[in-house]
Every structure is written in C-alpha cells, then in structure tokens.
Design an enzyme around this catalytic site. Structure first.
Site, PDB file in Angstrom:
ATOM      1  CG  ASP A 272     -29.152  24.750 -13.933  1.00  0.00           C
ATOM      2  OD1 ASP A 272     -29.536  23.345 -13.281  1.00  0.00           O
ATOM      3  OD2 ASP A 272     -28.475  25.172 -14.159  1.00  0.00           O
TER       4      ASP A 272
ATOM      5  CG  HIS B 163     -28.405  21.030 -15.725  1.00  0.00           C
ATOM      6  ND1 HIS B 163     -27.724  21.507 -15.176  1.00  0.00           N
ATOM      7  CD2 HIS B 163     -28.265  20.863 -17.456  1.00  0.00           C
ATOM      8  CE1 HIS B 163     -26.973  22.167 -16.008  1.00  0.00           C
ATOM      9  NE2 HIS B 163     -27.141  22.017 -17.190  1.00  0.00           N
TER      10      HIS B 163
END
Length: 537
Positions: free
Chosen positions: A231, A254
């Site tokens: 993430d 991310h």
C-alpha cells in the site's frame, strides 16, 4: 561533556526465553516497568541471536527519563495467527505517552501478516488496518483465536507498531519492520517524530500494509529509508502538519499519499508537506492527494523527486557488487586496492535499493591505504565483510598516507557488517610507535559483527559522524601494543556502542572533543586503559 551512565535492562534477565516459541510478553512488560522507572539514559535491550515471541503488548508512559533507548538487536515476532485486537487499540506493539524514546538496532520486528492477508483475500475480513480509536464500538468475534465467523467484517486489523501521544520519538537507525498484518508504523497525536534509516518490507500483494501513517501529528521527519509494501509507502492523514519526506526509496507500493480527507463531509487539514529527493520504483504513484467527492481543499506540497519509474523493485534488486568480479585475487599477497576501488565506484553510483559491496569469505585481501568516498546515489550502502582484509608490510607504505589505512568519507547510511576480520598487521609498527589508523567520517553509520585486530594505531577512528550504532564488535591487540586504542571518537553525536569486546594496549574507548550523546553498554573492556573522556584536556 560528562558521560552519563546508561543502565541496561536486558529482557533475558527478566524471564524472556527467546526461542521463538515461548510467550515472552510478560518478561518484556516486567523489563519495561524497571526501564521506565530508571533515570539517566536507560537502555531496554532485546539482545541479538534470539527470537522473542510477543502477543499484543502495550508500553505505557510517562517514564522518569526523557532520554530512553529501546534497542532491538534480535528478532521480535508476532503470533502466527490472527490475534484479537481490542476495540480501542489495534496495534500489536503499542507505545503511549512515552517521551524522548529512541527505538533502534540492527534487529527486526516481524508482524507475521500472512494469515491476516489470507483472511482479507478470502473475503472473511473486511479492510484490515485502520487507525486506532476511530471505531470504538467495533465488535470482534474470534473463535479459539484461529477460526472466524463468515459474518465478521473488520474495519480494524493488526498494525505492527502504534505510537500514540509520544513526543520526541525516534525510530530506525538500522531497524527492519516486516510483514505487518496492516499498517507497519502508525503515529497518532505525537509531535517531533524522526524516522531515519528504517527498512519496511512486505509483499506488494499484501493488502493495506502502509509503511508509515501519521494523524494529528506535527513536525515529522521521514528520511534515509527503504519502504516496499502493498500500500502507501507513507500515508499522511488528517491533522498532520510539517511533514518532511526526504531521501526515501519507495516501491513497490502506492507512493506517498495525503489522505483520504473529507470523509462524510468533515473538514480535514493537512499542512506543510514536503517530499524531496525520493526514488519511486514500481510504485503506482509518486505523490497523490486522496479526497472524497465534492471536497474543496487547499494543500501545498513541495516536491523534488529524483525518479518515478517502473524499474525492478528495490527489494527484488539485490545490487551486490563482489570485489571478485572486479579482479580482486584474495591471496593475501596481491595488491587488491584497485579492484576494491573499481567495485566501490559502481556501488556508490548505484541508484536502486541498498547496494552491497561484498568481500567474500575464505579469502584474504591485501589493501594499501584506501579511501571510500561519498556522497553516494543510494540512501544506504551495505559493506558485507565476510573474508579478511589485511594491511601491507611496513616496507610497502613508503610514499603512502601513513595517517589512515581505510577511510570512509562523506557517506550517508553506511552499514559495515561482519563476520569478517580487518587486520592492521600492526606488530611491525609497534616497536617504532609510528602508526597508521583506520578512520571514519559518515552519518548514519552502522557497524556490527566485525573483528578489528592488531591495528598499528587506533583500530577505529570516528570523526564528525552523527547517528552511529556499533554492536557486536571484537577489537583486539596485545596488551603491550602502544597507542592501539579500540575506538577513538571526536566531533560526533548520538553514538551507541553495545555488546562488544575491546582488549588492546591503550584506551578501550577514547572520547575526544566535540562528542555528545554517547551511550556505552554491555562492553567488555580489558586489557587496556579503560574508557576515557579526554574532552576536558
């Protein structure tokens, strides 16, 4: 400077077993109680060579001292099943109200996230991690710690480390966080936070495994670190202010995210975010702002990004540069200096991950005076010394620098690691008391597991360095060898020396002018002249 006594609280002395199977939670809590009540600069020690199994644990403050050290040299592991968070605290390891704490060391903290990720993938669990105390009425139904009802939908999950209401909190300096069930490192309501030199690692497929998350936290510096997760590398939540992200290797993941902001039409404020000199490799984004629809926002983000690309991931790229590949012979007779310099040029110029200069085992490499110069491209440099490095005979020093043999200069994030040996061949110099030395000069320097033997003069000289961690060193020379200090340190600050053996012909440690915040613990000194503070002279 006066050297303040650093009392050490070793978890093994309070009942911890460290076999990776026995629950050591109560032993850690007992150690914390003693540590938190101590004055001076106490050290909470998780020793190397052991694996400590901890269930959910809370370290509560305030503590008596405001200069505390939590040193992780071994491994801390979570239970390998889905443990039960509470409705108020979803972190596995939780610090609350502890001010002035530094968490460092070359060890690792393993959250054992696999069963959580599988739970999410099989649609048994909802979103795994969220922030502590957002949903205090959440109901958990856990059957025998192993089996979950198909009806359970969790908005919480297991965060590896939660930090709540802690000011002047520092973490990193060689520490590795890996495989968290959810977010790896979360800060709520904390001010003056430094995350420096940390490695955060989880598979790119692991859900919601943010590297670092901040909320209602101000004056945050995140720097010189490697973050590779499933993430956000860094997620900056509501109420965060003055957040600086510098020299981070991010990816896969991310990227750096601000938000999400404005859920339910609420007002969310994030101020003064700076993202500079960062590498994004195989990351979905560089820097992004996440908001709910119909939200008006005004945020200024200063960006200075070195690279955004889709190259190989930092974790997958080993970037190992062995001196063998550059012509080093390793027979103890051939001069391997130029081969080492060629290898160093490529190491220092490598931009991805944490490049490694490898000195392989089973060989002896003869080096004349040599300087490894920075600055380097990567956020950190790893020097793995498995073999032996040996100095030349005295006759071969003619016309060469006789003040320094091996010099590291201007390198940030340098990690020197054993179990090899650096042999100064000092016996030929001692009768004449004419002596070269080994010298340092870098920030975020780490040394562990090395043997330094028979230096012509001081074995290890550290000058002008910040954030130095030395552990498990063995430094030896005959008791009658002149001027063979173990460690000579000057103009340096925030230095930790622990769990080492120093036996030489002079000072075990000589502390010279300009040195501050030097913590020595678990050092066996002698023969020699002890530990001396020479700053008043």
């Amino acid at each position: 400077m006066s050297v303040i006594s650093a009392e050490t609280f070793n978890v093994l002395n309070n009942g911890a077993v460290g076999n990776g199977k026995t629950d050591d939670t109560q032993a850690f809590l007992k150690t914390w109680s003693l540590f938190c009540a101590a004055g001076g600069k106490p050290i909470f020690l998780v020793p190397s060579g052991k694996t400590f199994l901890l269930k959910k644990i809370e370290f509560q403050g305030p503590c008596k001292s405001k200069n505390l050290y939590f040193q992780v040299w071994g491994e801390i592991v979570a239970p390998n099943y889905i443990w039960r968070p509470s409705s108020e605290v979803s972190s596995w390891i939780y610090f609350e109200g502890v001010h002035g704490l530094t968490v460092n060391g070359r060890g690792s903290i393993d959250g054992k996230g696999d069963p959580w990720w599988d739970c999410k993938a099989n649609r048994i669990c909802g979103m795994l991690p969220n922030v502590s105390n957002l949903f205090p009425t959440l109901l958990f139904n856990v059957l025998n710690d192993f089996f979950l009802s198909d009806l359970i939908r969790w908005s919480f999950g297991g965060q590896a480390i939660g930090v709540y209401g802690c000011n002047n909190f520092r973490i990193g300096y060689g520490l590795t966080l890996k495989y968290s069930p959810g977010k790896h490192l979360t800060f709520i309501g904390s001010n003056y936070v430094t995350i420096d030199g940390i490695n955060i690692i989880s598979p790119h497929s692991s859900p919601n495994t943010d590297g670092i998350y901040t909320q209602d936290t101000q004056h945050v510096n995140i720097q010189n670190s490697l973050i590779s997760t499933g993430d956000d590398c860094v997620a900056i939540g509501m109420g965060s202010m003055d957040v600086n992200v510098t020299n981070i290797n991010c990816g896969p993941g991310h990227g750096v995210s601000i938000g999400s902001l404005g859920a339910g039409g609420t007002r969310s404020t994030v101020e003064q975010v700076r993202v500079t000199s960062c590498n994004f490799t195989r990351a979905q984004n560089g820097v992004r702002i996440k908001t709910w629809q119909d939200i008006i926002f005004s945020i200024v983000v200063l960006l200075s990004l070195q690279r955004i690309g889709h190259a190989r991931s930092i974790i997958e790229s080993t970037n190992v540069f062995s001196v063998d590949a550059y012509g080093a012979v390793g027979d103890g007779k051939t001069d391997d200096t130029q081969a080492f310099l060629k290898a160093w040029k490529d190491v220092c110029g490598s931009k991805g991950g944490v490049p490694t200069l490898s000195i392989p085992s089973g060989k002896t490499f003869l080096l004349k005076p040599i300087t490894f110069s920075g600055p380097c491209q990567a956020a950190g440099i790893h020097v793995q010394i498995s073999g032996t490095i040996q100095a030349p005979q005295q006759s071969e020093w003619s016309g060469l620098d006789q003040d320094n043999w091996i010099t590291f200069s201007g390198i940030s994030g340098l990690n020197l690691e054993g179990p090899g040996t650096i042999d100064g061949s000092g016996s030929q110099w001692w009768p004449k008391s004419c002596k070269p030395t080994e010298n340092g000069g870098c920030s975020h320097l780490q040394m562990s597991g090395l043997k330094l033997v028979n230096s012509p003069r001081s074995h290890l000289a550290i000058n002008g360095c910040d954030n130095v961690v030395m552990n498990d060193l063995t430094i030896t020379a005959p008791g009658d060898s002149p001027n063979t200090d173990g460690i000579d340190i000057s103009d340096s600050k925030t230095v930790v020396l622990s769990n080492s053996i120093i036996a030489t012909g002079d000072d075990c440690v000589a502390i010279n002018s300009g040195t501050s915040d030097f913590n020595i613990t678990g050092v066996a000194c002698g023969p020699g002249h002890g530990i001396r503070n020479l700053q008043s002279k």
